[in-house]
Design a protein around this motif. Structure first.
Motif, PDB file in Angstrom:
ATOM      1  N   ASN A   1     -47.165   9.578   7.662  1.00 20.35           N
ATOM      2  CA  ASN A   1     -46.418  10.655   6.998  1.00 20.35           C
ATOM      3  C   ASN A   1     -45.258  11.139   7.854  1.00 20.35           C
ATOM      4  O   ASN A   1     -44.230  11.582   7.336  1.00 20.35           O
ATOM      5  N   THR A   2     -45.447  11.100   9.172  1.00 21.85           N
ATOM      6  CA  THR A   2     -44.385  11.518  10.096  1.00 21.85           C
ATOM      7  C   THR A   2     -43.141  10.666   9.905  1.00 21.85           C
ATOM      8  O   THR A   2     -42.007  11.172   9.953  1.00 21.85           O
ATOM      9  N   PHE A   3     -43.330   9.372   9.679  1.00 22.46           N
ATOM     10  CA  PHE A   3     -42.189   8.450   9.582  1.00 22.46           C
ATOM     11  C   PHE A   3     -41.559   8.484   8.193  1.00 22.46           C
ATOM     12  O   PHE A   3     -40.378   8.160   8.041  1.00 22.46           O
ATOM     13  N   ASN A   4     -42.335   8.891   7.192  1.00 23.78           N
ATOM     14  CA  ASN A   4     -41.774   9.087   5.853  1.00 23.78           C
ATOM     15  C   ASN A   4     -41.328  10.521   5.612  1.00 23.78           C
ATOM     16  O   ASN A   4     -40.759  10.820   4.555  1.00 23.78           O
ATOM     17  N   GLU A   5     -41.648  11.415   6.566  1.00 20.53           N
ATOM     18  CA  GLU A   5     -41.279  12.827   6.491  1.00 20.53           C
ATOM     19  C   GLU A   5     -41.815  13.486   5.214  1.00 20.53           C
ATOM     20  O   GLU A   5     -41.112  14.196   4.502  1.00 20.53           O
ATOM     21  N   VAL A   6     -43.117  13.245   4.951  1.00 20.56           N
ATOM     22  CA  VAL A   6     -43.793  13.845   3.803  1.00 20.56           C
ATOM     23  C   VAL A   6     -45.084  14.482   4.281  1.00 20.56           C
ATOM     24  O   VAL A   6     -45.571  14.215   5.386  1.00 20.56           O
ATOM     25  N   GLU A   7     -45.662  15.335   3.427  1.00 26.04           N
ATOM     26  CA  GLU A   7     -46.920  16.001   3.755  1.00 26.04           C
ATOM     27  C   GLU A   7     -48.134  15.152   3.374  1.00 26.04           C
ATOM     28  O   GLU A   7     -49.107  15.096   4.112  1.00 26.04           O
ATOM     29  N   TRP A   8     -48.079  14.511   2.230  1.00 26.43           N
ATOM     30  CA  TRP A   8     -49.183  13.657   1.780  1.00 26.43           C
ATOM     31  C   TRP A   8     -48.640  12.260   1.525  1.00 26.43           C
ATOM     32  O   TRP A   8     -47.653  12.082   0.805  1.00 26.43           O
ATOM     33  N   GLY A   9     -49.309  11.270   2.082  1.00 27.58           N
ATOM     34  CA  GLY A   9     -48.913   9.891   1.847  1.00 27.58           C
ATOM     35  C   GLY A   9     -49.514   9.358   0.556  1.00 27.58           C
ATOM     36  O   GLY A   9     -50.225  10.051  -0.172  1.00 27.58           O
ATOM     37  N   SER A  10     -49.262   8.071   0.306  1.00 23.98           N
ATOM     38  CA  SER A  10     -49.692   7.441  -0.943  1.00 23.98           C
ATOM     39  C   SER A  10     -50.789   6.416  -0.754  1.00 23.98           C
ATOM     40  O   SER A  10     -51.425   6.002  -1.726  1.00 23.98           O
ATOM     41  N   GLY A  11     -51.006   5.975   0.480  1.00 23.01           N
ATOM     42  CA  GLY A  11     -51.925   4.872   0.719  1.00 23.01           C
ATOM     43  C   GLY A  11     -51.276   3.519   0.534  1.00 23.01           C
ATOM     44  O   GLY A  11     -51.918   2.485   0.739  1.00 23.01           O
ATOM     45  N   ARG A  12     -50.018   3.512   0.161  1.00 23.28           N
ATOM     46  CA  ARG A  12     -49.286   2.258  -0.077  1.00 23.28           C
ATOM     47  C   ARG A  12     -48.242   2.002   1.004  1.00 23.28           C
ATOM     48  O   ARG A  12     -47.398   1.108   0.854  1.00 23.28           O
ATOM     49  N   GLU A  13     -48.301   2.776   2.068  1.00 25.21           N
ATOM     50  CA  GLU A  13     -47.335   2.628   3.145  1.00 25.21           C
ATOM     51  C   GLU A  13     -47.541   1.296   3.884  1.00 25.21           C
ATOM     52  O   GLU A  13     -48.671   0.825   4.026  1.00 25.21           O
ATOM     53  N   ASP A  14     -46.471   0.735   4.351  1.00 24.50           N
ATOM     54  CA  ASP A  14     -46.558  -0.458   5.186  1.00 24.50           C
ATOM     55  C   ASP A  14     -46.843  -0.013   6.616  1.00 24.50           C
ATOM     56  O   ASP A  14     -46.180   0.891   7.139  1.00 24.50           O
ATOM     57  N   ALA A  15     -47.823  -0.633   7.250  1.00 20.63           N
ATOM     58  CA  ALA A  15     -48.185  -0.245   8.614  1.00 20.63           C
ATOM     59  C   ALA A  15     -47.031  -0.411   9.592  1.00 20.63           C
ATOM     60  O   ALA A  15     -47.017   0.217  10.654  1.00 20.63           O
ATOM     61  N   SER A  16     -46.043  -1.212   9.235  1.00 16.77           N
ATOM     62  CA  SER A  16     -44.929  -1.461  10.156  1.00 16.77           C
ATOM     63  C   SER A  16     -44.074  -0.232  10.390  1.00 16.77           C
ATOM     64  O   SER A  16     -43.327  -0.175  11.373  1.00 16.77           O
ATOM     65  N   ILE A  17     -44.168   0.781   9.510  1.00 17.98           N
ATOM     66  CA  ILE A  17     -43.338   1.974   9.720  1.00 17.98           C
ATOM     67  C   ILE A  17     -43.854   2.816  10.885  1.00 17.98           C
ATOM     68  O   ILE A  17     -43.122   3.642  11.423  1.00 17.98           O
ATOM     69  N   PHE A  18     -45.116   2.600  11.274  1.00 18.38           N
ATOM     70  CA  PHE A  18     -45.678   3.394  12.367  1.00 18.38           C
ATOM     71  C   PHE A  18     -45.287   2.753  13.690  1.00 18.38           C
ATOM     72  O   PHE A  18     -45.886   1.762  14.129  1.00 18.38           O
TER      73      PHE A  18
END
Length: 773
Positions: free
Chosen positions: A74-91
């Motif tokens: 969420n830090t890298f997408n700058e959101v409060e709640w994620g979706s579970g569909r994030e790519d691990a590479s953004i971390f």
């Protein structure tokens, strides 16, 4: 026949005798008592007074100052709640340093850090054997990163206890997640005998097959479905591989209730007790309860002994948000009395934001100091959240705000002005003298004589002292919580007078710690604490007197009024300098002498000039929206003006203490709309909604529509159906951005309120101006 009658009579007499003996038997100290039918008010009060905390709770209560850390995808997408569909590479934090996090924690002498090991998005911050969606799949540390390990090592080196938050909700494992079609969450799998820890290769095919436990730990067996097996295995990893864990934090959030899943809390609790028996289970668990909001404010009457409608083993631990959880009116026959203290979790970032984003700012330092008193000072532990940025560091503005808060708090409580006082009382039990209330030890205490539900403890200081904070602590670990009402009085040279506390501090419960602030400092050499009511003989383990370090406080920057001006003040008075462009003030900045005009958005910063010419702590407030000066409500389809002064105009009056509300007893249906004429056309790119700030959630909007118009006739939809995420727990300022549009009018429509009771309310509504092209 005579023998049968004789036997029946003997049995009847024996039962009567047993009942009589039970009625007169002394009530022991215990971790649980049950209120029986026929218990007198005195017996009920004594049972409540003799419920004690368990050892893990006693240790937890003495921590007082604890910290949360929210950091993840969420830090890298700058959101409060994620979706579970994030790519691990953004971390991929470039400069992560857990030691820097702990240095921030130590500024306030934090005793424990609660790390979010997995949030609702399901991304595991350690290389879990049971999922591919973890730090091992990210580029961070070349795929070898383990955030839990780094935080555990840094906490151990800093002498800070470690705790874990593992979200029960998991959007990555959601069976409807196209990113993970084989997800376990809600997949309808049967309960199977499962060995924990499970062999990962046999997780689904033969879950009874275990893997080798770490040295010093054992395996356990449970009958659970796929998701609960997954959760238990992740718990097992966290509780066996990172050293002592002192709190396991659960919540009830469920971002997608359309997919049902039953959590096997009994198995979770059992595993925690087996692996980390000293840990408290917080939230959805039997040891520590959520205070009921994420505002940072506990109740002014906060009981730690809570009546449960069933035994703790059968209770489901729902959120408790009522005003009175443990008062005498709540103590009814059949209730199980249980020690269940409050934890007050709150964000350091303003507006209840848990994860970092570049637009988010810290709360004002004055508010952070207020939160300290309203949490720790109201019989609860403070859990203050830090939000590291996408570098992996706690940003400078958060570190600075926390440091300023810590300097004020630490300086205030550095010296107990009651030290060396002569302590006397008008009543005392044998061996429980008044002097024990001023010896710096929580395991010794003053106690009133048997049969007394009141008493007075008087402190005579070696010399007059000036103080404005009184700290009281009951002997809760040994005698439970008893005090129901008390008074604080000071000697003015000829008589005793009541010390006037601030309006928000009711003199009711004490518990582990109560901090009472006075309206103004009192200078005297004598003070007395008069207990007016208690459930049993009252106790005091410690009495302390302190002087607030108001010189270090930054100026208070008030709400912007309906005339578009901002007022600035300081409790110590004196010269204040300020800026309105976001830059730091200096001695040459304008001197505050009258309300400051701020028609548009802007950041006001102010500082008090100290006696030596240096500037004190800088206070800042970001006014993101336009001023409502000259605005008017042109339409509102409901407003309460008969049973209260809650007209629609209060939504744009610039005063956060007033609010618009729809009719209380009529028109209880949504949608409800309000339309505003801003008097001229603006280019806007967002809206601001402030829920009512009186501590009530009635009418707080959760889902909404927002429309704009240049002529008040033709309307365009900027937000078709927006959601103020988590507003039920964070009824703070809400900001929503949209593509820039020109508008003179805006219309805000409430589609759903948090309680679904048909009301709508708003303390303030405004719009965010667009950035210049």
């Amino acid at each position: 026949m005579k023998l049968i009658a004789s036997t029946a009579l003997a049995l009847s007499l024996a039962l009567v005798a047993a009942a009589a003996a039970a009625a007169t038997a002394p009530i022991p100290y215990a971790t649980e008592h049950v209120i029986a039918e026929g218990d007198s008010e005195a017996v009920i009060a004594e049972k409540a007074a003799k419920v004690l905390p368990r050892p893990n709770q006693s240790a937890w209560m003495r921590l007082e100052r604890t910290f949360f850390v929210h950091f993840g995808v969420n830090t890298f997408n700058e959101v409060e709640w994620g979706s579970g569909r994030e790519d691990a590479s953004i971390f991929n934090p470039t400069d992560l340093d857990a030691r820097q996090w702990l240095r921030a924690v130590q500024q306030l002498d934090g005793k424990m850090i609660v790390l979010v090991a997995k949030h609702h998005d399901g991304f595991s911050m350690w290389p879990s054997r049971y999922t591919q969606h973890s730090s091992a799949a990210s580029p961070w540390r070349g795929g070898n990163g383990d955030l839990v390990r780094e935080v555990a090592d840094a906490a151990r080196a800093a002498g800070v206890k470690l705790a874990i938050y593992l979200s029960p909700a998991d959007l990555y494992q959601l069976r409807t997640n196209p990113k993970n079609p084989a997800g376990y969450y809600g997949n309808g799998s049967p309960k199977l005998k499962s060995t924990i820890p499970t062999d990962p290769a046999s997780f689904s095919s033969d879950p009874s097959k275990g893997r080798r436990p770490p040295s010093g730990f054992k395996s356990y067996s449970y009958e659970v479905n796929d998701y609960n097996r997954y959760f238990l295995n992740q718990l097992y990893e966290l509780l066996t591989e990172y050293g002592p864990i002192h709190e396991v934090w659960f919540d009830g959030a469920n971002p997608d209730p359309s997919v049902p899943e039953t959590y096997d809390y009994a198995a979770w609790y059992d595993l925690i007790r087996q692996l980390q028996p000293q840990a408290v289970i917080m939230g959805k668990g039997p040891d520590v309860r959520w205070v009921g909001s994420e505002s940072g404010y506990g109740r002014t009457t906060e009981w730690s002994v809570i009546p449960l409608p069933t035994s703790p083993e059968r209770f489901h631990w729902p959120d408790m948000q009522g005003d009175d959880l443990g008062g005498r009116d709540r103590l009814k026959p059949g209730m199980h009395l249980w020690w269940y203290p409050a934890e007050t979790n709150v964000t350091l970032l303003a507006n209840g934001q848990w994860f970092w984003a570049r637009s988010k700012q810290p709360r004002p330092v004055t508010q952070l100091v207020e939160i300290f008193y309203a949490s720790i000072g109201r019989n609860g532990n403070l859990l203050l959240n830090l939000s590291p940025d996408n570098r992996g560091l706690v940003p400078d503005d958060q570190v600075a705000a926390l440091g300023q808060m810590a300097e004020i708090v630490n300086k205030t409580f550095a010296t107990n002005l009651a030290g060396g006082a002569r302590v006397t009382t008008d009543t005392a039990a044998p061996g429980r003298r008044a002097t024990a209330a001023n010896d710096g030890k929580l395991d010794t205490w003053w106690e009133a004589a048997q049969g007394q539900t009141g008493g007075t403890v008087m402190l005579e200081l070696p010399e007059p002292a000036s103080f404005d904070v009184v700290s009281l602590q009951e002997a809760v670990d040994h005698r439970g919580q008893r005090i129901e009402s008390f008074a604080i009085e000071t000697w003015n040279g000829s008589t005793w007078v009541a010390a006037e506390q601030i309006a928000s501090d009711e003199l009711t419960t004490v518990g582990h710690r109560r901090l009472i602030r006075l309206n103004s400092p009192v200078t005297t050499d004598r003070l007395r604490v008069r207990i007016n009511g208690a459930r049993l003989e009252p106790t005091l383990a410690e009495v302390g007197l302190y002087k607030q370090s108001v010189d270090l406080l930054p100026p208070t920057i008030a709400d912007r009024g309906s005339d578009g001006t901002v007022r600035i003040s300081h409790p110590a008075g004196g010269k204040i300098v300020y800026t309105t462009d976001g830059t730091a003030p200096d001695p040459a900045s304008p001197v505050y002498s009258a309300p400051v005009a701020l028609p548009k958005n802007g950041i006001v910063k102010a500082a008090r000039v100290q006696s030596d010419g240096r500037l004190g702590v800088i206070g800042a407030r970001n006014f993101v929206a336009l001023s409502p000066a000259g605005w008017k409500v042109v339409a509102a389809d409901s407003e309460e003006t008969a049973q209260g002064s809650n007209g629609a105009a209060l939504a744009i009056d610039g005063d956060s203490n007033t609010y618009w509300q729809t009719h209380r007893d009529a028109d209880l249906k949504l949608p409800r709309a309000i339309a505003v004429d801003m008097g001229q056309t603006h280019r806007i790119a967002g809206l601001v909604y402030l829920p009512r700030q009186d501590g009530q959630l009635n009418g707080t909007v959760e889902n909404f529509r927002f429309e704009t118009s240049e002529d008040g006739v033709n309307w365009a939809t900027a937000v078709e159906r927006g959601t103020f995420a988590n507003v039920r727990n964070n009824p703070d300022l809400q900001e929503v951005r949209f593509a820039p549009v020109k508008a003179r009018y805006f219309r805000f429509t409430a589609l759903d309120d948090v309680w679904r009771n048909g009301w709508t309310s708003a303390a303030e509504l405004s719009v965010i101006p667009a950035e210049p092209d």
